[in-house]
Design an enzyme around this catalytic site. Structure first.
Site, mmCIF file in Angstrom:
data_model
loop_
_atom_site.group_PDB
_atom_site.id
_atom_site.type_symbol
_atom_site.label_atom_id
_atom_site.label_comp_id
_atom_site.label_asym_id
_atom_site.label_seq_id
_atom_site.Cartn_x
_atom_site.Cartn_y
_atom_site.Cartn_z
ATOM 1 N N ASP A 151 0.835 -1.209 0.000
ATOM 2 C CA ASP A 151 0.000 0.000 0.000
ATOM 3 C C ASP A 151 0.865 1.253 0.000
ATOM 4 O O ASP A 151 2.051 1.225 -0.365
ATOM 5 C CB ASP A 151 -0.959 -0.055 1.215
ATOM 6 C CG ASP A 151 -2.278 0.634 0.971
ATOM 7 O OD1 ASP A 151 -2.320 1.868 1.081
ATOM 8 O OD2 ASP A 151 -3.266 -0.053 0.652
ATOM 9 N N ASP A 152 0.295 2.328 0.426
ATOM 10 C CA ASP A 152 0.902 3.665 0.401
ATOM 11 C C ASP A 152 2.289 3.682 1.067
ATOM 12 O O ASP A 152 2.482 3.068 2.124
ATOM 13 C CB ASP A 152 -0.050 4.596 1.174
ATOM 14 C CG ASP A 152 0.253 6.051 0.947
ATOM 15 O OD1 ASP A 152 1.252 6.360 0.291
ATOM 16 O OD2 ASP A 152 -0.542 6.871 1.442
ATOM 17 N N ARG B 259 -5.945 16.283 3.118
ATOM 18 C CA ARG B 259 -4.960 15.275 3.527
ATOM 19 C C ARG B 259 -3.553 15.726 3.085
ATOM 20 O O ARG B 259 -2.777 14.951 2.533
ATOM 21 C CB ARG B 259 -5.283 13.900 2.929
ATOM 22 C CG ARG B 259 -4.739 12.770 3.782
ATOM 23 C CD ARG B 259 -4.677 11.454 3.023
ATOM 24 N NE ARG B 259 -4.281 10.381 3.927
ATOM 25 C CZ ARG B 259 -3.808 9.224 3.548
ATOM 26 N NH1 ARG B 259 -3.658 8.945 2.266
ATOM 27 N NH2 ARG B 259 -3.464 8.311 4.413
ATOM 28 N N TRP C 177 -5.984 1.591 -6.934
ATOM 29 C CA TRP C 177 -6.007 2.979 -7.432
ATOM 30 C C TRP C 177 -6.815 3.817 -6.450
ATOM 31 O O TRP C 177 -8.027 3.703 -6.390
ATOM 32 C CB TRP C 177 -6.648 2.999 -8.819
ATOM 33 C CG TRP C 177 -6.857 4.320 -9.463
ATOM 34 C CD1 TRP C 177 -7.324 5.474 -8.902
ATOM 35 C CD2 TRP C 177 -6.636 4.632 -10.845
ATOM 36 N NE1 TRP C 177 -7.401 6.471 -9.827
ATOM 37 C CE2 TRP C 177 -6.985 5.987 -11.031
ATOM 38 C CE3 TRP C 177 -6.183 3.901 -11.943
ATOM 39 C CZ2 TRP C 177 -6.910 6.609 -12.268
ATOM 40 C CZ3 TRP C 177 -6.112 4.526 -13.175
ATOM 41 C CH2 TRP C 177 -6.457 5.871 -13.330
ATOM 42 N N ASP C 178 -6.120 4.661 -5.713
ATOM 43 C CA ASP C 178 -6.768 5.427 -4.641
ATOM 44 C C ASP C 178 -7.029 6.868 -5.080
ATOM 45 O O ASP C 178 -6.469 7.352 -6.078
ATOM 46 C CB ASP C 178 -5.856 5.401 -3.403
ATOM 47 C CG ASP C 178 -6.637 5.458 -2.103
ATOM 48 O OD1 ASP C 178 -7.785 5.916 -2.113
ATOM 49 O OD2 ASP C 178 -6.079 5.045 -1.066
ATOM 50 N N MET C 179 -7.854 7.565 -4.321
ATOM 51 C CA MET C 179 -8.147 8.986 -4.577
ATOM 52 C C MET C 179 -8.620 9.548 -3.239
ATOM 53 O O MET C 179 -9.751 9.337 -2.833
ATOM 54 C CB MET C 179 -9.248 9.068 -5.629
ATOM 55 C CG MET C 179 -9.474 10.425 -6.229
ATOM 56 S SD MET C 179 -10.711 11.375 -5.333
ATOM 57 C CE MET C 179 -10.944 12.751 -6.410
ATOM 58 N N ASN C 180 -7.709 10.232 -2.531
ATOM 59 C CA ASN C 180 -7.946 10.510 -1.119
ATOM 60 C C ASN C 180 -8.391 11.918 -0.753
ATOM 61 O O ASN C 180 -8.387 12.263 0.422
ATOM 62 C CB ASN C 180 -6.682 10.181 -0.323
ATOM 63 C CG ASN C 180 -6.658 8.712 0.069
ATOM 64 O OD1 ASN C 180 -7.684 8.146 0.423
ATOM 65 N ND2 ASN C 180 -5.503 8.086 -0.013
ATOM 66 N N CYS D 119 -10.390 2.624 -5.255
ATOM 67 C CA CYS D 119 -10.434 3.007 -3.847
ATOM 68 C C CYS D 119 -10.520 4.520 -3.813
ATOM 69 O O CYS D 119 -10.024 5.195 -4.718
ATOM 70 C CB CYS D 119 -9.159 2.528 -3.159
ATOM 71 S SG CYS D 119 -9.033 2.996 -1.411
ATOM 72 N N ASP E 219 -12.967 2.323 4.416
ATOM 73 C CA ASP E 219 -11.806 2.233 5.306
ATOM 74 C C ASP E 219 -12.206 1.653 6.652
ATOM 75 O O ASP E 219 -11.341 1.375 7.482
ATOM 76 C CB ASP E 219 -11.182 3.619 5.507
ATOM 77 C CG ASP E 219 -10.163 3.942 4.426
ATOM 78 O OD1 ASP E 219 -9.781 3.019 3.669
ATOM 79 O OD2 ASP E 219 -9.745 5.120 4.325
#
Ligand code: GLA
Length: 721
Positions: free
Chosen positions: A362-363, A437, A471-474, A520, A542
């Protein structure tokens, strides 16, 4: 089947159990005569009352057939000619005038479905009706698309607005569809929520005026899903009329239900018009996102099954819909940003021993990223953190028979990043910008930026043989502004942004067809049919607490298939709630979606390790049901002390029933779970109980609810005996 009757000027669109009848009235307006259960094509007298004259007709009348836009059921509401409900489109001309009067100009019926120019939409279909309307007052033309599908109660709709003149026109609003329902008297059901509590169903009676759900965040959002259902007052989970609207769209949206003076309800929506204003030069067109309308008489439960079948059959990437999904271990809740090569290799060793097939890193593996303040945009391996880079970890996984996955947040840029130092103008908005964030958003409306992100990601995916991408988008978008767009096109920014995201997803998934993509967005903040077109599954939330997940997955199942929900077993006390639930429960609830783990496998007891092996074996057995079966919601965790669902195979020969006792009740009396969706005449063996009974007995008499502790779960496997 789609039929046009020249004698009456009526279109008949027949789905599996609904009919939609449209009428070109003698003035040329396209009106809605019927959207409901099936009707015959020769019985038009049933609709006669719709032609009563009242008021507000064009002067002089276009024909001696009087007609009132004030009450007419329109197929696409216009503005400034006597329809005082919210319009579906506003056409603004150069002199500022905005009235429009759309008349029928032609139609065509063809096999298949339209392509929607870079927007995700149904991949195939039976046939499409395309109706062209022309504005008597301007050079605007509207094409309304209606597509029907084999054995389905979904009708796909969208509108394309064209400028046939020379002067530019502007669209301060351009919805995808409008549906005027004559009877009204509905309750609205939406899926509202927040981070860690996405898609909670909420039912609200509709009064006069407008009820709407929307997002203005540049993403479909955690707070409101692009789904709205109307339920008749007597409708519940299993019975009654349900009309749904689900957008195949991931950006800012709006869906509204407006009850008029006569009690009729106008359901419509598409792109949120807050901040929206598209410009159409002469010859240009604007394609609105697809809306999936669905009507059933089997309550919200049947509506959900229709949508699940539809998304699996026509939207999700076909190669992955029914293929076994990777069972992953994701290191996020195991390590957060605090990992190194040793920790990851140890996690891979444990995963391989336990039968997990993919390690997802992950990140934090790229740039200079040890917390969430830096590094986004620098898609280069952080060799300081991971000595020797990624290759030794990927090789280690391979030796252990594991596949390897990676996290990306492609649309973002940190101010503290090499990318930002070189290209500060690549962030959207104007300084001083809002951070979310601690990060900024890349201007995905710009092709060179999308190209850059594509080449960085393609390099990493190719170089390391990555088989899985998260594929995240926070963060959401605050400043809707691109330095590259002219002032009169800034109102297109939000839509162009999401088109840029779609183009990147399209290019990557096509360039790497062997890579499995999971979507994600700070959990389930962009869980929508648009994203599911590219990514077969989405990180549901989450919040991994099993009880919270019961509610989140329950709501998500209103319009999305189980297999689209990515669900992981995590550690207890749970990191989001501090709650402790049994290990068995966590496995049972996560097995109702695409299954995986998100914890430090090295910290498991021997008993838990055995449980992991058993959970994976059980999941693999029930996976075909999760992927292709029909979901029946039995006990609503929002309404009582219990949760229960059944997933039944299409041929009704197998089923899995999963239930949870939310709080243990002392000295409780016996309760029964009445199953649903079985074949009344078939005999089923309930394996865990060693008991066989006919389907009707199991559905009408039910099975005794086992006595369970707080958050205790039971799982029953049913097989045709
Ligand atoms: C989001 C995701 C999490 C995790 C973190 C990493 O919150 O939903 O699963 O990937 O980002 O920063």
């Amino acid at each position: 089947m789609i039929v046009f009757d020249r004698k009456t000027n009526c279109f008949f669109l027949h789905g599996k159990s609904f009919s939609c009848v449209l009428w070109i009235d003698p003035n040329g307006y396209l009106t809605d005569l019927h959207f409901g259960g099936r009707v015959g094509e020769d019985d038009l007298r049933a609709f006669d009352m719709r032609t009563r004259p009242v008021s507000f007709a064009p002067t002089p009348p276009d024909s001696d057939h009087w007609f009132s836009l004030d009450i007419a059921a329109q197929e696409y509401g216009s503005y400034g000619q006597g329809d005082f409900r919210a319009p579906s489109v506003i056409i603004e001309r150069q002199d500022g005038s905005r009235a429009s009067r759309f008349h029928y100009a032609g139609h065509r019926i063809y096999a298949g479905v339209p392509a929607l120019g870079g927007l995700p939409c149904a991949r195939k279909g039976k046939e499409t009706l395309e109706i062209t309307l022309r504005d008597v007052l301007s050079d605007a033309e509207i094409v309304l698309n209606y597509s029907l599908f084999e054995d389905s109660d979904v009708i796909a709709r969208n509108a394309v607005i064209r400028n046939r003149g020379k002067d530019p026109i502007f669209l301060p609003r351009a919805y995808s569809f409008c549906l005027d329902l004559e009877e009204g008297g509905y309750d609205a059901v939406c899926l509202q929520g927040r981070h860690c509590a996405e898609r909670m169903p909420e039912r609200t009676p509709l009064g006069h005026g407008a009820y709407s759900v929307s997002s203005s965040r540049g993403a479909s959002s955690h707070q409101m899903n692009p789904f709205l259902a109307l339920l008749s007052k007597d409708a519940d989970e299993d019975r009654g009329e349900a009309v749904g609207a689900l957008l195949v769209y991931s950006g800012s949206f709006l869906l509204s239900a407006e009850t008029s003076q006569t009690g009729s309800v106008r359901l419509q929506g598409g792109i949120n018009d807050l901040g929206f204003r598209a410009k159409l030069e002469g010859g240009e067109e604007f394609i609105t996102p697809q809306a999936l309308l669905c009507r059933t008489e089997g309550g919200i439960g049947q509506l959900s099954r229709e949508y699940a079948d539809f998304l699996r059959g026509y939207i999700l990437p076909p190669a992955y819909v029914h293929a076994p999904r990777p069972v992953v271990v994701n290191n996020w809740e195991a390590t957060y940003f605090d990992f190194n090569r040793e920790k990851l290799c140890a996690l891979a060793d444990r995963a391989a021993e336990l039968g997990i097939d993919t390690l997802v890193l992950d990140d934090g593996w790229f740039g200079k990223r040890n917390d969430d303040t830096s590094g986004l945009g620098d898609w280069f391996v952080n060799e300081k953190k991971l000595s020797g880079g990624l290759a030794p970890i990927v090789d280690h996984c391979r030796e252990k028979g594991l596949k390897f996955g990676l996290w990306f947040e492609p649309e973002m840029i940190s101010e503290d990043s090499d990318l930002y130092r070189v290209h500060p103008d690549w962030a959207i908005g104007k300084a001083p910008r809002c951070t979310g964030r601690n990060q900024l958003v890349l201007d995905m409306t710009r092709k060179e930026i999308v190209d850059h992100v594509f080449s960085r990601m393609a390099d990493i995916l190719g170089r390391y043989g990555v088989s899985y991408v998260k594929w995240d988008m926070n963060r959401h978008i605050t400043e809707f502004f691109s330095a590259e767009l002219p002032a009169d096109r800034q109102g297109e920014f939000a839509h162009r942004y999401i088109l840029g995201v779609y183009s990147l997803a399209d290019r990557l998934t096509k360039a790497f067809p062997q890579v499995f993509f999971e979507g994600c967005s700070g959990g389930g903040g962009r869980f929508d049919a648009g994203m599911l077109y590219y990514f077969p599954q989405f990180w549901t939330s989450d919040d991994t607490d099993a009880f919270e997940r019961v509610k989140i997955q329950w709501g998500t199942s209103y319009c999305y298939p189980l297999s689209a929900m990515s669900c992981h077993v995590s550690v207890c006390p749970n990191h989001q709630t501090g709650r402790t639930t049994p290990f068995f429960t966590r496995g049972a609830i996560a097995s109702l979606g695409a299954f995986g783990y998100e914890l430090d496998l090295g910290a498991l007891t021997e008993e838990e390790k055995a449980a992991v092996r058993a959970q994976i074996a059980a999941y693999r057995e029930s996976e075909p049901l999760v992927q292709s079966g029909d979901l029946y919601r039995i006990s609503d965790p929002f309404k009582g002390n219990r949760f229960c669902v059944a997933v039944v195979s299409k041929e009704k020969s197998r089923a899995i029933v999963v239930g949870m006792q939310i709080h243990a009740v002392p000295a409780d009396t016996d309760h029964r779970i009445r199953l649903k969706g079985l074949d009344a005449g078939k005999r089923y063996l309930v394996e865990e109980l060693g008991y066989a009974a006919r389907g009707d007995t199991l559905m009408n008499a039910g099975l005794l609810l086992p006595r369970l502790p707080d958050f205790g779960c039971f799982v029953w496997h049913l097989k045709e005996a």
